[in-house]
Motif scaffolding. Structure first.
Motif, PDB file in Angstrom:
ATOM      1  N   LEU A  47       6.598   9.136   2.008  1.00  0.00           N
ATOM      2  CA  LEU A  47       6.487   8.113   3.041  1.00  0.00           C
ATOM      3  C   LEU A  47       7.811   7.379   3.131  1.00  0.00           C
ATOM      4  O   LEU A  47       8.306   6.848   2.132  1.00  0.00           O
ATOM      5  CB  LEU A  47       5.352   7.142   2.712  1.00  0.00           C
ATOM      6  N   MET A  48       8.385   7.343   4.331  1.00  0.00           N
ATOM      7  CA  MET A  48       9.661   6.679   4.521  1.00  0.00           C
ATOM      8  C   MET A  48       9.454   5.166   4.650  1.00  0.00           C
ATOM      9  O   MET A  48       8.493   4.716   5.287  1.00  0.00           O
ATOM     10  CB  MET A  48      10.368   7.221   5.772  1.00  0.00           C
ATOM     11  N   PRO A  49      10.348   4.358   4.058  1.00  0.00           N
ATOM     12  CA  PRO A  49      10.201   2.894   4.101  1.00  0.00           C
ATOM     13  C   PRO A  49      10.658   2.315   5.434  1.00  0.00           C
ATOM     14  O   PRO A  49      11.842   2.005   5.628  1.00  0.00           O
ATOM     15  CB  PRO A  49      11.088   2.426   2.945  1.00  0.00           C
ATOM     16  N   VAL A  50       9.739   2.156   6.378  1.00  0.00           N
ATOM     17  CA  VAL A  50      10.046   1.554   7.681  1.00  0.00           C
ATOM     18  C   VAL A  50       8.957   0.536   8.013  1.00  0.00           C
ATOM     19  O   VAL A  50       7.873   0.544   7.422  1.00  0.00           O
ATOM     20  CB  VAL A  50      10.126   2.621   8.793  1.00  0.00           C
TER      21      VAL A  50
ATOM     22  N   GLY B 192      -7.612  11.925   2.581  1.00  0.00           N
ATOM     23  CA  GLY B 192      -6.846  12.680   3.573  1.00  0.00           C
ATOM     24  C   GLY B 192      -5.448  13.043   3.117  1.00  0.00           C
ATOM     25  O   GLY B 192      -5.058  14.211   3.118  1.00  0.00           O
ATOM     26  N   LEU B 193      -4.668  12.052   2.690  1.00  0.00           N
ATOM     27  CA  LEU B 193      -3.293  12.314   2.276  1.00  0.00           C
ATOM     28  C   LEU B 193      -3.238  13.022   0.924  1.00  0.00           C
ATOM     29  O   LEU B 193      -2.269  13.733   0.642  1.00  0.00           O
ATOM     30  CB  LEU B 193      -2.496  11.008   2.221  1.00  0.00           C
ATOM     31  N   ALA B 194      -4.256  12.843   0.082  1.00  0.00           N
ATOM     32  CA  ALA B 194      -4.309  13.604  -1.173  1.00  0.00           C
ATOM     33  C   ALA B 194      -4.498  15.088  -0.883  1.00  0.00           C
ATOM     34  O   ALA B 194      -3.883  15.949  -1.528  1.00  0.00           O
ATOM     35  CB  ALA B 194      -5.439  13.085  -2.055  1.00  0.00           C
ATOM     36  N   ILE B 195      -5.336  15.405   0.109  1.00  0.00           N
ATOM     37  CA  ILE B 195      -5.514  16.798   0.515  1.00  0.00           C
ATOM     38  C   ILE B 195      -4.216  17.353   1.089  1.00  0.00           C
ATOM     39  O   ILE B 195      -3.824  18.488   0.802  1.00  0.00           O
ATOM     40  CB  ILE B 195      -6.658  16.899   1.544  1.00  0.00           C
ATOM     41  N   VAL B 196      -3.535  16.548   1.900  1.00  0.00           N
ATOM     42  CA  VAL B 196      -2.252  16.975   2.480  1.00  0.00           C
ATOM     43  C   VAL B 196      -1.250  17.290   1.380  1.00  0.00           C
ATOM     44  O   VAL B 196      -0.593  18.339   1.395  1.00  0.00           O
ATOM     45  CB  VAL B 196      -1.714  15.866   3.420  1.00  0.00           C
ATOM     46  N   ARG B 197      -1.117  16.393   0.413  1.00  0.00           N
ATOM     47  CA  ARG B 197      -0.133  16.604  -0.656  1.00  0.00           C
ATOM     48  C   ARG B 197      -0.479  17.835  -1.493  1.00  0.00           C
ATOM     49  O   ARG B 197       0.407  18.621  -1.831  1.00  0.00           O
ATOM     50  CB  ARG B 197      -0.042  15.367  -1.544  1.00  0.00           C
TER      51      ARG B 197
ATOM     52  N   ASN C 235       0.808  -1.225   0.000  1.00  0.00           N
ATOM     53  CA  ASN C 235       0.000   0.000   0.000  1.00  0.00           C
ATOM     54  C   ASN C 235       0.836   1.269   0.000  1.00  0.00           C
ATOM     55  O   ASN C 235       0.297   2.355  -0.204  1.00  0.00           O
ATOM     56  CB  ASN C 235      -0.931   0.021   1.217  1.00  0.00           C
ATOM     57  N   ALA C 236       2.140   1.137   0.253  1.00  0.00           N
ATOM     58  CA  ALA C 236       2.984   2.321   0.431  1.00  0.00           C
ATOM     59  C   ALA C 236       3.009   3.211  -0.811  1.00  0.00           C
ATOM     60  O   ALA C 236       3.078   4.434  -0.704  1.00  0.00           O
ATOM     61  CB  ALA C 236       4.407   1.900   0.800  1.00  0.00           C
ATOM     62  N   THR C 237       2.955   2.596  -1.987  1.00  0.00           N
ATOM     63  CA  THR C 237       3.033   3.386  -3.219  1.00  0.00           C
ATOM     64  C   THR C 237       1.708   4.028  -3.589  1.00  0.00           C
ATOM     65  O   THR C 237       1.658   4.810  -4.537  1.00  0.00           O
ATOM     66  CB  THR C 237       3.497   2.498  -4.389  1.00  0.00           C
ATOM     67  N   ARG C 238       0.628   3.711  -2.853  1.00  0.00           N
ATOM     68  CA  ARG C 238      -0.698   4.201  -3.233  1.00  0.00           C
ATOM     69  C   ARG C 238      -1.327   5.109  -2.194  1.00  0.00           C
ATOM     70  O   ARG C 238      -2.446   5.584  -2.378  1.00  0.00           O
ATOM     71  CB  ARG C 238      -1.636   3.003  -3.465  1.00  0.00           C
ATOM     72  N   VAL C 239      -0.627   5.369  -1.085  1.00  0.00           N
ATOM     73  CA  VAL C 239      -1.262   6.087   0.022  1.00  0.00           C
ATOM     74  C   VAL C 239      -1.650   7.521  -0.347  1.00  0.00           C
ATOM     75  O   VAL C 239      -2.557   8.092   0.263  1.00  0.00           O
ATOM     76  CB  VAL C 239      -0.346   6.104   1.265  1.00  0.00           C
ATOM     77  N   PHE C 240      -0.975   8.109  -1.348  1.00  0.00           N
ATOM     78  CA  PHE C 240      -1.300   9.481  -1.743  1.00  0.00           C
ATOM     79  C   PHE C 240      -2.295   9.540  -2.906  1.00  0.00           C
ATOM     80  O   PHE C 240      -2.664  10.629  -3.333  1.00  0.00           O
ATOM     81  CB  PHE C 240      -0.018  10.234  -2.127  1.00  0.00           C
TER      82      PHE C 240
END
Length: 324
Positions: A308-311, A291-296, A270-275
């Motif tokens: 998003l950092m890979p952790v 939410g994250l689309a509004i943030v970006r 999901n990391a590549t799609r969160v935005f």
């Protein structure tokens, strides 16, 4: 219409250099011949006045052909960035031929981007307006059906599902409106994490919010920063986070803001799609995925971006504002 002639940049710069060199050589030759005739002091004063006047003319030409068009183009670009919805007021003077071509490309680009933003805004307004009536009709119909005592339990469950879908559509419509608004909203000014900390603590009393670099100046007004952080803290709470760590550092070129929570984290798939707009893993719980689309979009309107950092076993978002 007759096209106005514009000198080339090489012609202007070469002419200025040749003119300066010619003035110096002419002054030396004139001083040698005028000195014995009118006196060396008088000839020096006369030549100083002539050379100063000629240099001032050259300077005026350079200002008119180079500096003024550059400053005008800079003001135009600033206007487009700060007030993208206002009518464009392009500069009327472009100086040299190369500056004219560059300025026209910038103006065309600004017009293209403005038209694209207008199209997106008009489309979102049209879609939300057209969907509002059928969604309201659907909600009213489900409310009427629920009042019918003759319906079976299975039919009532189906009506509840329809009503839930209607509520979800309303949430998606509002989220779409917020995303479109975030693309064009700018929150000019600056603030710090310390200035917004009290508001965040009131909004999220169940989260422990820790701050490092709370006095670092962030190039966004407090209202805009709260929009960003509220969305991110809301996501952290939905992923069962207990602690959110906000840290800010700055140097001469950028301000870096990091948001870290101790929630379940985000899977690699999901990391590549969160935005991506409308992407959510909690749609059955009312999530809109906006939410994250509004943030970006809000951050990009201020020349910043988020990654998003890979952790594992946590979520770390890095926000960078370009400064200087």
């Amino acid at each position: 219409m007759r096209r106005k002639w514009r000198p080339g940049l090489a012609f202007v710069l070469g002419g200025a250099m040749c003119g300066t060199l010619l003035l110096s050589l002419t002054g030396l030759v004139a001083f040698r011949f005028l000195g014995p005739e009118i006196g060396y002091r008088n000839s020096a004063v006369l030549l100083a006045v002539i050379i100063t006047a000629a240099t001032a003319v050259l300077g005026w030409l350079l200002i008119r052909l180079l500096l003024r068009p550059i400053f005008a183009l800079e003001r135009f670009a600033t206007q487009v960035v700060r007030n993208p919805a206002d009518p464009l007021s392009p500069p009327s003077r472009f100086g040299t031929r190369e500056l004219g071509i560059t300025a026209q490309r910038v103006i065309d680009m600004a017009e293209t981007l403005r038209n694209r933003e207008t199209t997106i805004r008009s489309f979102s307004d049209h879609v939300t307006h057209e969907l509002k009536t059928p969604v309201a009709t659907l909600r009213a119909a489900t409310e009427l059906l629920k009042d019918d005592d003759a319906l079976s339990a299975q039919t009532l469950r189906l009506v509840d599902q329809i009503a839930s879908a209607g509520i979800q559509m309303e949430q998606q419509i509002e989220a779409m409106r917020q995303v479109a608004r975030a693309r064009e909203s700018r929150h000019e000014g600056s603030t710090s994490l310390n200035e917004v900390l009290d508001a965040l603590c009131r909004d999220y009393p169940n989260l422990e919010i820790r701050v490092d670099g709370g006095d670092v100046d962030i190039p966004m007004a407090s209202k805009g920063l709260l929009v960003v952080l509220r969305q991110m803290l809301g996501n952290a709470r939905e992923h069962d986070a207990q602690v959110v760590h906000l840290s800010a550092i700055s140097d001469e070129t950028q301000v870096a803001l990091q948001v870290r929570d101790d929630g379940h984290g985000i899977s690699a798939g999901n990391a590549t799609r969160v935005f991506d707009p409308f992407f959510t893993t909690k749609r059955d719980q009312g999530g809109t995925g906006m939410g994250l689309a509004i943030v970006r979009n809000t951050l990009r309107a201020h020349g910043a971006d988020i990654t998003l950092m890979p952790v594992r076993d946590a979520a770390i978002f890095s926000i960078r504002f370009e400064v200087g």
